[in-house]
Design an enzyme around this catalytic site. Structure first.
Site, PDB file in Angstrom:
ATOM      1  CG  ASP A   1      -2.094   0.909   1.110  1.00  0.00           C
ATOM      2  OD1 ASP A   1      -2.300   1.479   0.022  1.00  0.00           O
ATOM      3  OD2 ASP A   1      -2.822   1.080   2.104  1.00  0.00           O
ATOM      4  N   GLY A   2       0.391   2.272  -0.718  1.00  0.00           N
ATOM      5  CA  GLY A   2       1.038   3.584  -0.657  1.00  0.00           C
ATOM      6  C   GLY A   2       1.687   4.057  -1.940  1.00  0.00           C
TER       7      GLY A   2
ATOM      8  N   GLY B   1       0.358   5.237  -4.752  1.00  0.00           N
ATOM      9  CA  GLY B   1      -0.212   6.488  -5.238  1.00  0.00           C
ATOM     10  C   GLY B   1       0.182   7.670  -4.384  1.00  0.00           C
TER      11      GLY B   1
ATOM     12  CD1 TRP C   1       7.398   6.822  -2.162  1.00  0.00           C
ATOM     13  CD2 TRP C   1       7.155   7.072  -4.379  1.00  0.00           C
ATOM     14  NE1 TRP C   1       8.667   6.931  -2.711  1.00  0.00           N
ATOM     15  CE2 TRP C   1       8.542   7.081  -4.064  1.00  0.00           C
ATOM     16  CE3 TRP C   1       6.759   7.209  -5.706  1.00  0.00           C
ATOM     17  CZ2 TRP C   1       9.530   7.221  -5.050  1.00  0.00           C
ATOM     18  CZ3 TRP C   1       7.731   7.359  -6.677  1.00  0.00           C
ATOM     19  CH2 TRP C   1       9.097   7.355  -6.355  1.00  0.00           C
TER      20      TRP C   1
ATOM     21  CB  THR D   1     -12.014  -8.500  -7.243  1.00  0.00           C
ATOM     22  OG1 THR D   1     -12.242  -8.389  -5.825  1.00  0.00           O
ATOM     23  CG2 THR D   1     -11.506  -9.908  -7.546  1.00  0.00           C
ATOM     24  CD  GLU D   2     -12.574  -5.708  -3.721  1.00  0.00           C
ATOM     25  OE1 GLU D   2     -13.428  -6.545  -3.365  1.00  0.00           O
ATOM     26  OE2 GLU D   2     -11.347  -5.961  -3.784  1.00  0.00           O
ATOM     27  CG  ASN D   3      -6.919  -2.643  -6.885  1.00  0.00           C
ATOM     28  OD1 ASN D   3      -5.973  -3.349  -6.571  1.00  0.00           O
ATOM     29  ND2 ASN D   3      -7.405  -1.718  -6.066  1.00  0.00           N
TER      30      ASN D   3
ATOM     31  NE  ARG E   1      -6.478   1.329  -7.234  1.00  0.00           N
ATOM     32  CZ  ARG E   1      -5.290   1.232  -6.645  1.00  0.00           C
ATOM     33  NH1 ARG E   1      -4.180   1.319  -7.368  1.00  0.00           N
ATOM     34  NH2 ARG E   1      -5.206   1.031  -5.345  1.00  0.00           N
TER      35      ARG E   1
ATOM     36  NE  ARG F   1      -3.613  -1.547   3.861  1.00  0.00           N
ATOM     37  CZ  ARG F   1      -4.741  -1.747   3.197  1.00  0.00           C
ATOM     38  NH1 ARG F   1      -5.493  -2.783   3.484  1.00  0.00           N
ATOM     39  NH2 ARG F   1      -5.117  -0.921   2.234  1.00  0.00           N
TER      40      ARG F   1
ATOM     41  CB  SER G   1      -7.879  -4.359   1.521  1.00  0.00           C
ATOM     42  OG  SER G   1      -7.794  -3.062   2.066  1.00  0.00           O
TER      43      SER G   1
END
Length: 240
Positions: free
Chosen positions: A13-14, A16, A18, A59-61, A64, A178, A186
């Protein structure tokens, strides 16, 4: 001291944030994450971790922006092709958890399959990349598989159920890392993380390196895993 974890999973995670903190497009964060992935794989292998799972795309990505998703597909294909020989030389067996959505480009799906075939007999470490993965979806598919196999309701127990999950030989996760300080599951490997320990380092994934990974392992080893039980002295028994 708790033994070193056998199975470590990372929620990467992170990326974006960054990039945004450097006034760069979000895609730059994903590109920077490649170095971290290789560093963590090497650190885990060197530390004796037998199973390493990385959450690359959920699956949620798919929700985007399409340009970001398209970039991720191209990037992942580039990373797989670039590092396949190294992973094989290191004795790492590679697996991809998910990869069911028809929106995954066919060339990328073939590269996944080729890497799994190339490394299938390796046993130094098993690397599972969760791509197009959702923990709830895995549980639903396992339930469907049980029904199709004709197992009676009374015969279903945890071991029967787990046998119908993807890659059923995968052991439970001991430690989840994480990055970026966020504290959410998540929808990641929901069955396998049931009794995992969690650490939430604040460092963003593109800045996460082997020393951070080893620090998380050390934190894990300082904990006492009771799996719902209590230490003997809590029942009035001797500490010795």
């Amino acid at each position: 001291m708790t033994p070193a974890p056998r199975h470590v999973a990372c929620v990467m995670d992170g990326n974006g944030r960054w990039a945004e903190s450097r006034s760069l497009p979000r895609t730059a964060g994903h590109r920077a994450a490649e170095t971290t992935v290789i560093d963590v794989i090497e650190a885990a292998r060197g530390a004796g971790v037998e199973w390493l799972s990385l959450y690359a795309f959920s699956t949620e990505n798919w929700s985007r922006p399409s340009n970001e998703v398209d970039y991720l597909m191209r990037l992942v294909r580039s990373v797989v092709r670039k590092h396949a020989a190294l992973l094989h030389a290191r004795g790492i067996r590679c697996r991809f958890l998910g990869v069911a959505d028809p929106r995954i480009p066919a060339p990328l799906a073939r590269d996944f399959a080729d890497l799994m075939t190339l490394t299938r007999t390796n046993r130094r470490m098993t690397l599972t990349v969760a791509f197009d993965h959702g923990g709830r979806g895995d549980i639903v598919e396992a339930a469907r598989s049980l029904i199709r196999s004709g197992v009676s309701a009374d015969a279903v127990d945890e071991s029967h159920f787990a046998a119908h999950l993807p890659f059923p030989d995968t052991p439970d996760v001991d430690l989840v890392i994480r990055t970026s300080g966020e504290q959410r599951i998540s929808n990641f490997m929901l069955w396998q993380v049931a009794y995992a320990e969690w650490t939430f380092p604040s460092v963003l994934w593109p800045d996460f390196r082997a020393p951070h990974f080893l620090e998380c392992l050390h934190t894990y080893q300082q904990r006492k895993r009771r799996f719902g039980g209590v230490p003997p002295h809590a029942n009035g028994e001797s500490r010795t």
